[in-house]
Write an enzyme that holds these catalytic residues in place. Structure first.
Site, PDB file in Angstrom:
ATOM      1  CD  GLU A  26      18.546  22.630 -19.675  1.00 53.94           C
ATOM      2  OE1 GLU A  26      18.859  23.538 -18.885  1.00 53.94           O
ATOM      3  OE2 GLU A  26      19.026  21.489 -19.604  1.00 53.94           O
TER       4      GLU A  26
ATOM      5  CG  ASN B  44      21.557  25.848 -17.378  1.00 51.33           C
ATOM      6  OD1 ASN B  44      20.872  25.779 -16.369  1.00 51.33           O
ATOM      7  ND2 ASN B  44      21.402  25.040 -18.414  1.00 51.33           N
TER       8      ASN B  44
ATOM      9  CG  HIS C  42      18.140  23.970 -15.511  1.00 54.88           C
ATOM     10  ND1 HIS C  42      18.859  22.986 -16.140  1.00 54.88           N
ATOM     11  CD2 HIS C  42      18.133  23.607 -14.197  1.00 54.88           C
ATOM     12  CE1 HIS C  42      19.243  22.079 -15.263  1.00 54.88           C
ATOM     13  NE2 HIS C  42      18.831  22.438 -14.080  1.00 54.88           N
TER      14      HIS C  42
ATOM     15  CG  ASP D 260      12.730  17.584 -13.669  1.00 51.14           C
ATOM     16  OD1 ASP D 260      12.776  16.908 -12.639  1.00 51.14           O
ATOM     17  OD2 ASP D 260      13.355  18.653 -13.818  1.00 51.14           O
TER      18      ASP D 260
HETATM   19  C1  F6R Z   1      15.483  18.492 -10.658  1.00 50.74           C
HETATM   20  C2  F6R Z   1      15.408  19.731 -11.443  1.00 50.74           C
HETATM   21  C3  F6R Z   1      16.606  20.573 -11.698  1.00 50.74           C
HETATM   22  C4  F6R Z   1      17.527  20.705 -10.481  1.00 50.74           C
HETATM   23  C5  F6R Z   1      18.757  21.539 -10.832  1.00 50.74           C
HETATM   24  C6  F6R Z   1      19.742  21.624  -9.691  1.00 50.74           C
HETATM   25  O1  F6R Z   1      14.218  17.884 -10.557  1.00 50.74           O
HETATM   26  O2  F6R Z   1      14.362  20.035 -11.914  1.00 50.74           O
HETATM   27  O3  F6R Z   1      16.180  21.845 -12.108  1.00 50.74           O
HETATM   28  O4  F6R Z   1      16.834  21.295  -9.429  1.00 50.74           O
HETATM   29  O5  F6R Z   1      19.415  20.981 -11.941  1.00 50.74           O
HETATM   30  O6  F6R Z   1      20.285  20.352  -9.445  1.00 50.74           O
HETATM   31  P1  F6R Z   1      21.169  20.063  -8.146  1.00 50.74           P
HETATM   32  O7  F6R Z   1      20.256  20.225  -6.996  1.00 50.74           O
HETATM   33  O8  F6R Z   1      21.617  18.636  -8.312  1.00 50.74           O
HETATM   34  O9  F6R Z   1      22.277  21.055  -8.165  1.00 50.74           O
END
Ligand code: F6R
Length: 243
Positions: A143, A136, A138, A67
């Site tokens: 989401e 959450n 995701h 992303d």
């Molecule tokens: C990042 C992504 C998100 C993160 C998730 C966890 O490229 O796609 O899904 O993996 O938000 O983020 P952290 O690792 O910062 O807790």
């Protein structure tokens, strides 16, 4: 699902890096799907170490990131493109031509998203996809209330995600509210998936994703249907699991 529970973040990072390194040793032209955020930082450090000891060679590897924030230029230090350059790509011998991160400044969203899908297809599909998980549930920026059928698309970020990611910005008002993200279908088409989580803040979403019912309310729960997922957790992230 293979669930590996380790003692701490360092062990999680080492295990994940070894899995990627083995993938690349066995198939030097592997296509890797990569994530940003805090979770994979240790894994990237380990991969750089392995590379500097000549234990893994990225010369033929192709990467696709999950992303990118929408409306953020890739030269911006907050962009996921810059994150990848700073935390991995600048320190390994990957061919710049083989690096793919969605272009957050693109005006023609549909064209950029279908082009991203086309490039993944042309590369032969993703051999190994690394995922983190949001509090959450995701994965990527898919989401809750996700459409399981979606491929790469423009998403509106959840309030919880905006708040969680505000730690990387001066103020919450600076966090982009949209992002380009691979869809669940793109992720599920990967041949192998590694899901990483550490810390108590991930315990609930991990338990819901692994033990809960498969539901668009918990996007990561769809991984229960993939036939090659390895989940690597530290003991805190695993603390809500029933296994
Ligand atoms: C990042 C992504 C998100 C993160 C998730 C966890 O490229 O796609 O899904 O993996 O938000 O983020 P952290 O690792 O910062 O807790």
């Amino acid at each position: 699902m293979r669930i590996i529970i380790v003692n701490n973040y360092e062990e999680m990072s080492k295990k994940a890096a070894m899995m990627i390194a083995s993938q690349v040793m066995l198939k030097p032209d592997s296509v890797l799907g990569l994530a940003t955020g805090d979770t994979p930082l240790g894994m990237y450090k380990e991969l750089i170490q392995l590379y500097s000891k000549n234990e893994v060679d990225f010369k033929e590897v192709t990467t696709f990131n999950l992303d990118e924030y929408y409306g953020i230029n890739r030269k911006n230090p907050q962009s996921y493109y810059e994150y990848m350059m700073a935390n991995l790509f600048n320190s390994i011998n990957i061919n710049r031509k083989n690096i793919h991160v969605p272009d957050g400044m693109s005006q023609d969203v549909n064209a950029i998203c279908s082009d991203y899908e086309e490039k993944i297809k042309k590369a032969g599909g993703i051999d190994m996809q690394v995922l983190g998980i949001g509090g959450n549930g995701h994965i990527g920026f898919n989401e809750p209330d996700v459409n399981f059928e979606a491929r790469t698309h423009l998403v509106n970020l959840d309030e919880q995600t905006i708040e969680a990611n505000s730690r990387f910005f001066d103020s919450i008002g600076d966090v982009p509210v949209k992002a380009l993200s691979m869809g669940i279908k793109t992720i599920m088409n990967s041949k192998k998936i590694i899901l990483l989580a550490n810390g108590i803040s991930k315990a609930e979403s991990i338990a819901r994703a692994i033990n809960g019912k498969i539901s668009p309310k918990v996007p990561a729960s769809i991984l229960q249907l993939h036939n090659d997922v390895t989940v690597i957790l530290d003991s805190e992230a695993a603390s809500g699991l029933q296994i």
